[in-house]
Design a protein around this motif. Structure first.
Motif, mmCIF file in Angstrom:
data_model
loop_
_atom_site.group_PDB
_atom_site.id
_atom_site.type_symbol
_atom_site.label_atom_id
_atom_site.label_comp_id
_atom_site.label_asym_id
_atom_site.label_seq_id
_atom_site.Cartn_x
_atom_site.Cartn_y
_atom_site.Cartn_z
ATOM 1 N N GLU A 1 0.853 -1.328 0.015
ATOM 2 C CA GLU A 1 0.024 0.056 0.133
ATOM 3 C C GLU A 1 0.932 1.368 -0.031
ATOM 4 N N TRP A 2 1.928 1.317 0.641
ATOM 5 C CA TRP A 2 2.871 2.560 0.969
ATOM 6 C C TRP A 2 3.332 2.678 -0.534
ATOM 7 N N SER A 3 3.960 1.241 -1.156
ATOM 8 C CA SER A 3 4.399 1.803 -2.539
ATOM 9 C C SER A 3 3.477 2.351 -3.574
ATOM 10 N N ALA A 4 2.192 1.927 -3.470
ATOM 11 C CA ALA A 4 1.293 2.528 -4.455
ATOM 12 C C ALA A 4 1.013 3.881 -4.203
ATOM 13 N N ILE A 5 1.036 4.253 -2.891
ATOM 14 C CA ILE A 5 0.858 5.733 -2.438
ATOM 15 C C ILE A 5 2.027 6.463 -3.006
ATOM 16 N N GLY A 6 3.164 5.822 -2.803
ATOM 17 C CA GLY A 6 4.463 6.718 -3.258
ATOM 18 C C GLY A 6 4.294 6.956 -4.801
ATOM 19 N N ARG A 7 4.039 5.920 -5.516
ATOM 20 C CA ARG A 7 3.842 6.029 -7.056
ATOM 21 C C ARG A 7 2.752 7.041 -7.532
ATOM 22 N N GLU A 8 1.603 6.926 -6.530
ATOM 23 C CA GLU A 8 0.545 7.805 -6.770
ATOM 24 C C GLU A 8 0.776 9.430 -6.672
ATOM 25 N N ARG B 1 2.700 10.337 -9.499
ATOM 26 C CA ARG B 1 2.006 10.659 -10.514
ATOM 27 C C ARG B 1 1.225 12.261 -10.380
ATOM 28 N N LEU B 2 0.879 12.569 -9.137
ATOM 29 C CA LEU B 2 0.108 13.720 -8.728
ATOM 30 C C LEU B 2 1.322 15.014 -8.679
ATOM 31 N N GLY B 3 2.741 14.550 -9.000
ATOM 32 C CA GLY B 3 3.612 15.825 -9.107
ATOM 33 C C GLY B 3 4.093 16.137 -7.497
ATOM 34 N N LEU B 4 3.647 15.473 -6.625
ATOM 35 C CA LEU B 4 4.049 15.768 -5.025
ATOM 36 C C LEU B 4 5.369 15.169 -4.855
ATOM 37 N N THR C 1 8.598 17.832 -4.131
ATOM 38 C CA THR C 1 8.344 18.965 -5.196
ATOM 39 C C THR C 1 7.878 20.399 -4.455
ATOM 40 N N ASP C 2 7.795 21.500 -5.225
ATOM 41 C CA ASP C 2 7.514 22.588 -4.717
ATOM 42 C C ASP C 2 5.916 22.149 -4.373
ATOM 43 N N ALA C 3 5.310 21.400 -5.239
ATOM 44 C CA ALA C 3 3.811 21.353 -4.996
ATOM 45 C C ALA C 3 3.736 20.597 -3.965
ATOM 46 N N GLY C 4 4.487 19.647 -3.564
ATOM 47 C CA GLY C 4 4.420 18.600 -2.500
ATOM 48 C C GLY C 4 4.554 19.453 -1.180
ATOM 49 N N LEU C 5 5.433 20.546 -1.395
ATOM 50 C CA LEU C 5 5.872 21.332 -0.007
ATOM 51 C C LEU C 5 4.679 22.221 0.348
#
Length: 613
Positions: free
Chosen positions: A469-476, A479-482, A496-500
């Protein structure tokens, strides 16, 4: 020629009333003597773009093709339409080769198919200068680009043909190429101010589906059991996998054959021929199989393992439904495939090549795990915008996946990535996704202890979530650019800046529920079981089946694949329209003058007999 004359020639030689998108424009430019670059999807009618001009203009059309099987297939189809064509390749004996060369000198043929490496052997290039060549068509032109998915060094020699025949127009054709590859093709082939045509990559008759791989053999059995009358290709990553799956399916009662580079030339040719002639319904193959295979009635393509890149996947799925009839594409996916490919990629010594391979893998995983329309994702890769948000013909559009508020889980992972970097002596240090998952799970690994990441406040705070589940969350989040992937040698990630901003503003982050594949392997049942379910699949229209049996009989007599006689599309139209005169039979799509003369009588008799019965 004006458009009515072109359409008249199209019907006379090939039996079609109208052109497919862009064909008429491409043919027009070819007849004007312009260089042409044409990107048409598989099944979009690339071959006609050089075949019809070859029948209209003076001179020989030379077609450069990478596969021997394709040459024979195309020449058989042209001959069935009454068109003088031949090929030169390594399958010919010395006597036959000399006879064909003699025919070339006598102007007997309109089209010559040849492999790229064959052009540079002996004095063939000199012969071309004497044979009044009117057009050079380069099929599968993406093979010339190192940026493509199927680079072939021998294609780089084709620029010498342009130098040897500087006044002869060149047509480059492909079914799959990004903008970068398209530019490279034009550059490498020395095309001069070419007319460029790029059709839509969309294949509306194909349905795309990705399923979690859980007991893959049983999944395959269920899928093909419902389609036992249909032809299909199953792509496997390894030779061993292709061989084993074909053997198991054959034991279970299915007409399945393997195809991979480990077989002898004779075995590969025999298995491919059995598939083309419908003696074998299923080919279990590595990627060695399929490029240029002209079999129009492949009803499904299954990927048993994750493809290496989007371009390869697009081309392989494109071998389904070339006749325009509905066909299925199934990809079985497990995150374990990612680890297998990363292992192979890490063994690549060239850093640029390794980075490129990782980028391609990430794009493929993104497609496999995306929650939105797969058609939108696939077309976007090639720079095309699909006008709808729901295509109605992929698993995600037919059954949208459940979403949930994943804000807290995303915050945990993003925070852990930031804290791990900040706690390191080197503030630029970054780590891979699995390392951060180890931190969240509270794993005491050697790397965690060495970097003292067991001292982080995020250590162990995600122990209630599985690694999958963590791997899937990380890959998503990627994809979301975070999150973003590092560009170095290793698969490191950073925020990323968007994640921050998402962390700082406590933005809600919506994630997609994944269907985790089971970890237990289903044991293969090797008992004979060409299932009763397969036997009870509807046979389809009764007249269609009678016509299909007649087509097979004629194909055996002429020693050609059945689709050389008529396509499934033509047979279905006959079954629906039930023509009883030569005039009405000629109206069927795919019936030209030669096929009316050769086959009209027997098919019309069969239709009349059916009606009277």
């Amino acid at each position: 020629m004006n458009p009515p004359d072109l359409r008249s020639a199209l019907k006379r030689y090939f039996g079609y009333e109208s052109f497919r998108p862009l064909q008429e424009e491409i043919i027009g430019d070819a007849l004007l003597g312009r260089d042409v670059f044409a990107l048409l999807p598989t099944g979009g009618g690339k071959s006609l773009c050089y075949q019809l001009p070859a029948l209209i203009r003076e001179g020989l059309t030379v077609v450069v093709s990478p596969l021997i099987a394709l040459m024979k297939d195309q020449v058989d189809a042209l001959t069935a339409n009454g068109i003088a064509a031949t090929f030169l390749n390594s399958t010919l004996g010395e006597k036959e080769r000399r006879e064909r060369l003699r025919g070339m000198h006598q102007g007997k043929y309109r089209l010559l198919y040849v492999a790229p490496e064959r052009l540079m052997v002996g004095n063939l290039l000199e012969n071309l200068q004497q044979w009044s060549v009117g057009l050079i068509a380069i099929d599968e032109a993406h093979c010339i680009s190192e940026w493509g998915h199927d680079f072939r060094p021998e294609y780089r020699q084709l620029a010498k043909v342009r130098d040897a025949l500087p006044d002869t127009p060149v047509m480059a054709l492909t079914a799959t190429a990004t903008a970068r590859v398209r530019e490279d093709i034009v550059k490498q082939l020395h095309l001069r101010n070419p007319a460029e045509y790029v059709a839509s990559f969309n294949r509306p008759n194909l349905t795309y589906r990705v399923s979690p791989k859980r007991g893959a053999y049983e999944q395959i059995m269920e899928f093909v059991g419902k389609r036992s009358r249909e032809s299909g290709i199953i792509y496997c990553q390894s030779r061993k996998g292709a061989e084993s799956l074909a053997a198991d399916l054959a034991t279970a009662g299915f007409a399945a054959r393997p195809y991979h580079a480990g077989l002898t030339d004779r075995e590969r040719a025999a298995n491919q021929e059995a598939f083309l002639r419908d003696d074998a319904k299923i080919i279990c193959a590595t990627i060695a199989f399929g490029m240029g295979i002209n079999k129009p009635n492949v009803r499904y393509v299954i990927h048993y393992d994750l493809p290496k890149n989007i371009e390869g996947y697009y081309q392989e799925t494109g071998r389904a439904g070339r006749d325009g009839l509905p066909s299925d594409c199934l990809l079985l996916f497990t995150p374990g495939d990612i680890r297998k490919y990363l292992h192979f990629i890490d063994e690549i010594t060239d850093e640029r090549e390794r980075r490129h391979a990782k980028q391609q893998l990430n794009e493929m995983v993104h497609y496999a795990e995306c929650p939105g329309c797969r058609r939108v994702e696939l077309l976007a890769y090639f720079g095309e915008k699909y006008p709808e948000t729901n295509c109605g013909a992929c698993d995600n559009c037919a059954s949208p996946r459940e979403t949930y508020d994943g804000t807290v889980l995303a915050q945990k992972l993003l925070s852990s990535v930031i804290r791990a970097r900040n706690a390191s002596r080197d503030r630029t240090a970054t780590f891979g996704l699995q390392h951060h998952i180890d931190v969240l799970l509270g794993q005491q690994t050697e790397r965690i202890e060495r970097w003292r990441h067991d001292q982080l406040s995020t250590f162990g705070i995600g122990a209630d979530v599985t690694r999958h589940e963590w791997s899937a969350i990380g890959r998503e989040l990627l994809r979301l650019g975070l999150l973003e992937m590092g560009t170095g040698e290793f698969q490191t990630i950073d925020v990323t800046d968007a994640g921050l901003a998402a962390l700082r503003n406590r933005e809600m982050i919506t994630l997609t529920r994944t269907n985790a594949p089971t970890t237990t392997r289903t044991r293969r049942k090797k008992t004979a079981r060409a299932s009763t379910e397969a036997a009870t699949v509807p046979a389809g229209d009764e007249l269609f089946e009678k016509l299909r049996a007649l087509r097979r009989q004629l194909a055996v007599e002429r020693n050609v694949p059945p689709y050389i006689i008529f396509s499934d599309t033509a047979l279905r139209e006959m079954a629906a329209q039930r023509p009883t005169t030569e005039e009405s039979f000629l109206e069927i799509s795919g019936v030209g003058e030669k096929k009316l003369a050769d086959f009209g009588g027997v098919f019309l008799a069969a239709i009349r007999d059916y009606i009277s019965e």
